[in-house]
Design an enzyme around this catalytic site. Structure first.
Site, mmCIF file in Angstrom:
data_model
loop_
_atom_site.group_PDB
_atom_site.id
_atom_site.type_symbol
_atom_site.label_atom_id
_atom_site.label_comp_id
_atom_site.label_asym_id
_atom_site.label_seq_id
_atom_site.Cartn_x
_atom_site.Cartn_y
_atom_site.Cartn_z
ATOM 1 N N GLU A 117 2.755 8.533 8.498
ATOM 2 C CA GLU A 117 2.531 7.725 9.695
ATOM 3 C C GLU A 117 3.852 7.235 10.275
ATOM 4 O O GLU A 117 4.882 7.203 9.594
ATOM 5 C CB GLU A 117 1.614 6.540 9.390
ATOM 6 C CG GLU A 117 2.207 5.518 8.440
ATOM 7 C CD GLU A 117 1.198 4.433 8.061
ATOM 8 O OE1 GLU A 117 -0.020 4.710 8.070
ATOM 9 O OE2 GLU A 117 1.637 3.317 7.726
ATOM 10 N N HIS A 142 4.839 0.500 0.933
ATOM 11 C CA HIS A 142 5.202 -0.239 2.135
ATOM 12 C C HIS A 142 4.195 -1.341 2.425
ATOM 13 O O HIS A 142 3.095 -1.373 1.857
ATOM 14 C CB HIS A 142 5.295 0.700 3.348
ATOM 15 C CG HIS A 142 4.000 1.341 3.736
ATOM 16 N ND1 HIS A 142 3.436 2.387 3.029
ATOM 17 C CD2 HIS A 142 3.132 1.079 4.760
ATOM 18 C CE1 HIS A 142 2.300 2.754 3.604
ATOM 19 N NE2 HIS A 142 2.093 1.968 4.652
ATOM 20 N N ARG A 162 -4.381 0.369 -2.148
ATOM 21 C CA ARG A 162 -3.812 -0.972 -2.133
ATOM 22 C C ARG A 162 -3.670 -1.501 -3.559
ATOM 23 O O ARG A 162 -4.456 -1.167 -4.434
ATOM 24 C CB ARG A 162 -4.702 -1.923 -1.325
ATOM 25 C CG ARG A 162 -4.898 -1.494 0.119
ATOM 26 C CD ARG A 162 -5.845 -2.422 0.851
ATOM 27 N NE ARG A 162 -6.031 -1.995 2.242
ATOM 28 C CZ ARG A 162 -6.920 -1.113 2.633
ATOM 29 N NH1 ARG A 162 -7.725 -0.555 1.746
ATOM 30 N NH2 ARG A 162 -7.015 -0.778 3.905
ATOM 31 N N GLN A 208 0.812 -1.209 0.000
ATOM 32 C CA GLN A 208 0.000 0.000 0.000
ATOM 33 C C GLN A 208 0.850 1.266 0.000
ATOM 34 O O GLN A 208 2.055 1.237 0.223
ATOM 35 C CB GLN A 208 -0.907 0.013 1.224
ATOM 36 C CG GLN A 208 -0.167 -0.046 2.557
ATOM 37 C CD GLN A 208 -1.127 -0.207 3.725
ATOM 38 O OE1 GLN A 208 -1.374 0.741 4.460
ATOM 39 N NE2 GLN A 208 -1.662 -1.416 3.898
ATOM 40 N N HIS A 235 0.109 5.749 0.867
ATOM 41 C CA HIS A 235 -0.831 6.774 1.318
ATOM 42 C C HIS A 235 -0.672 8.017 0.448
ATOM 43 O O HIS A 235 0.449 8.427 0.146
ATOM 44 C CB HIS A 235 -0.589 7.124 2.783
ATOM 45 C CG HIS A 235 -0.643 5.924 3.678
ATOM 46 N ND1 HIS A 235 -1.716 5.065 3.707
ATOM 47 C CD2 HIS A 235 0.248 5.431 4.572
ATOM 48 C CE1 HIS A 235 -1.491 4.102 4.566
ATOM 49 N NE2 HIS A 235 -0.305 4.290 5.104
#
Length: 383
Positions: free
Chosen positions: A118, A247, A266, A81, A83
């Site tokens: 994140e 990642h 994804r 995935q 972001h």
């Protein structure tokens, strides 16, 4: 200061035992994947009132928090995935709203208009894949294999090297029209298994493919996984994942803090909805080694500040008779991850055990921790 009512997310990769044991709850056979603390509408925390009723945390804060805090209990590898950056998230969120796609729809891609950098903080040994390996290392991985697919990819990358070439190669691998056949993928996996079992692995690339193949069979994401850096964090270490970085998290239990978003694109290694082209469009960051965050010691408290405006994480361990003062001000969430601690601020105190958390309002002053245990605190560093 108030203890939070939190939300458990039951994703299929979650452990059936870790979070129930931490929370002192009976295991019910379902995977308990994530424990959420924050104001995100898909899993908003609550605060109890004096009359026994509860209200959403956002009503106490008066707005949405800029960060979201979680515990992840990983029993099976998560999806491959990335972001999105802020502009892509904003446009995608508006576009899906205009199309009338429900926020909880399985094929919904953009759950909010926010970007999602994140950071993970390991509670147990933790493993993951973060960012592309350097081109020379990818060549080394592919040249160690004998399968036709590995040879073809190696030739493609030599003709189109560097980060842009890797991204284009990933786009072809994930494309339903240009991607490898099942036979090619099976041959690639078998080749990795032979090399790994013979002791000829290269920076754990073949081991990674073998592990993921146990869960995801003939998935082109298996090949992509071999192109990514594999990292291991010991308990107390942290790693940062910027927007646009490809990642996947593989195993372990961790605290995760991020910008207040649930946007995930994804492209494989999952039973959830995939968006391979959107993922490729989103990949922006170049090749990098493991994004391990070096903590700063502030009075015995470890502070992990990756340089984003939305969040930082402070970690403190106390023993009987000792006291720690947590840094920062503004709205904060303090989470106990071990032992029993008393968390105090200007307007009261809360006793916390593992998996329990408290919300500290912006005008509650400094936070102190006593007892025998460990806490982490999510906060906005500029506050």
């Amino acid at each position: 200061m108030d203890e939070l009512g939190t939300v458990v997310q039951h994703y299929d990769w979650g452990s059936t035992t870790v979070l129930p044991a931490m929370l002192g709850a009976p295991a019910d056979g379902r995977p308990w994947a994530e424990l959420w603390m924050g104001t995100h509408p898909l899993g908003e925390s609550t605060v109890g009132l004096a009359d026994g009723s509860t209200v959403p945390l956002s009503e106490v804060v008066g707005e949405r928090l800029p960060y979201l805090l979680k515990i992840l209990a990983i029993a099976k590898p998560l999806s491959l995935q990335v972001h999105p950056e802020a502009v892509m998230a904003e446009r995608g969120f508006v576009r899906e709203n205009e199309r009338g796609v429900s926020l909880d729809a399985a094929h919904r891609v953009f759950k909010d208009p926010n970007h999602k950098p994140e950071m993970v903080y390991a509670l147990t040994p933790f493993e993951g894949l973060i960012a592309f390996r350097p081109t020379a290392e990818v060549w080394h991985v592919l040249e160690g294999l004998d399968s036709p697919l590995a040879h073809r990819l190696n030739d493609e990358l030599r003709a189109d090297p560097g980060f842009p070439g890797l991204v284009r190669m990933v786009g072809r691998l994930l494309s339903p029209w240009m991607g490898p056949t099942r036979e090619e993928l099976d041959g690639f996996v078998a080749d990795c298994r032979d090399k790994y079992e013979s002791g000829a692995d290269r920076r754990r690339a073949y081991e990674t493919v073998c592990e993921l193949a146990q869960h995801h069979g003939s998935d082109p994401g298996l090949v992509v996984a071999a192109l990514l850096n594999r990292i291991r964090l010991d308990p107390g270490q942290a790693a940062f994942v910027e927007v646009g970085v490809l990642h996947a998290y593989l195993s372990g239990t961790c605290v995760e803090v991020m910008a207040g978003s649930d946007n995930v694109l994804r492209a494989g290694l999952t039973s959830k909805h995939v968006e391979p082209q959107a993922l490729v469009d989103c990949v922006r960051m170049g090749m990098a080694e493991a994004h391990v965050v070096t903590p700063k010691d502030e009075g015995g408290v470890q502070v992990f500040a990756p340089g984003v405006e939305e969040f930082a994480l402070a970690a403190a361990t106390v023993a009987d008779g000792a006291e720690a003062t947590l840094p920062g001000s503004g709205p904060r969430i303090v989470l106990c991850v071990d032992g029993t601690v008393t968390v105090s601020a200007d307007r009261g105190s809360v006793v916390l055990t593992p998996g329990r958390s408290a919300f500290v309002e912006h005008d509650d002053g400094m936070v102190s921790v006593k007892g025998a245990g460990k806490v982490v605190q999510a906060y906005t560093p500029a506050s």
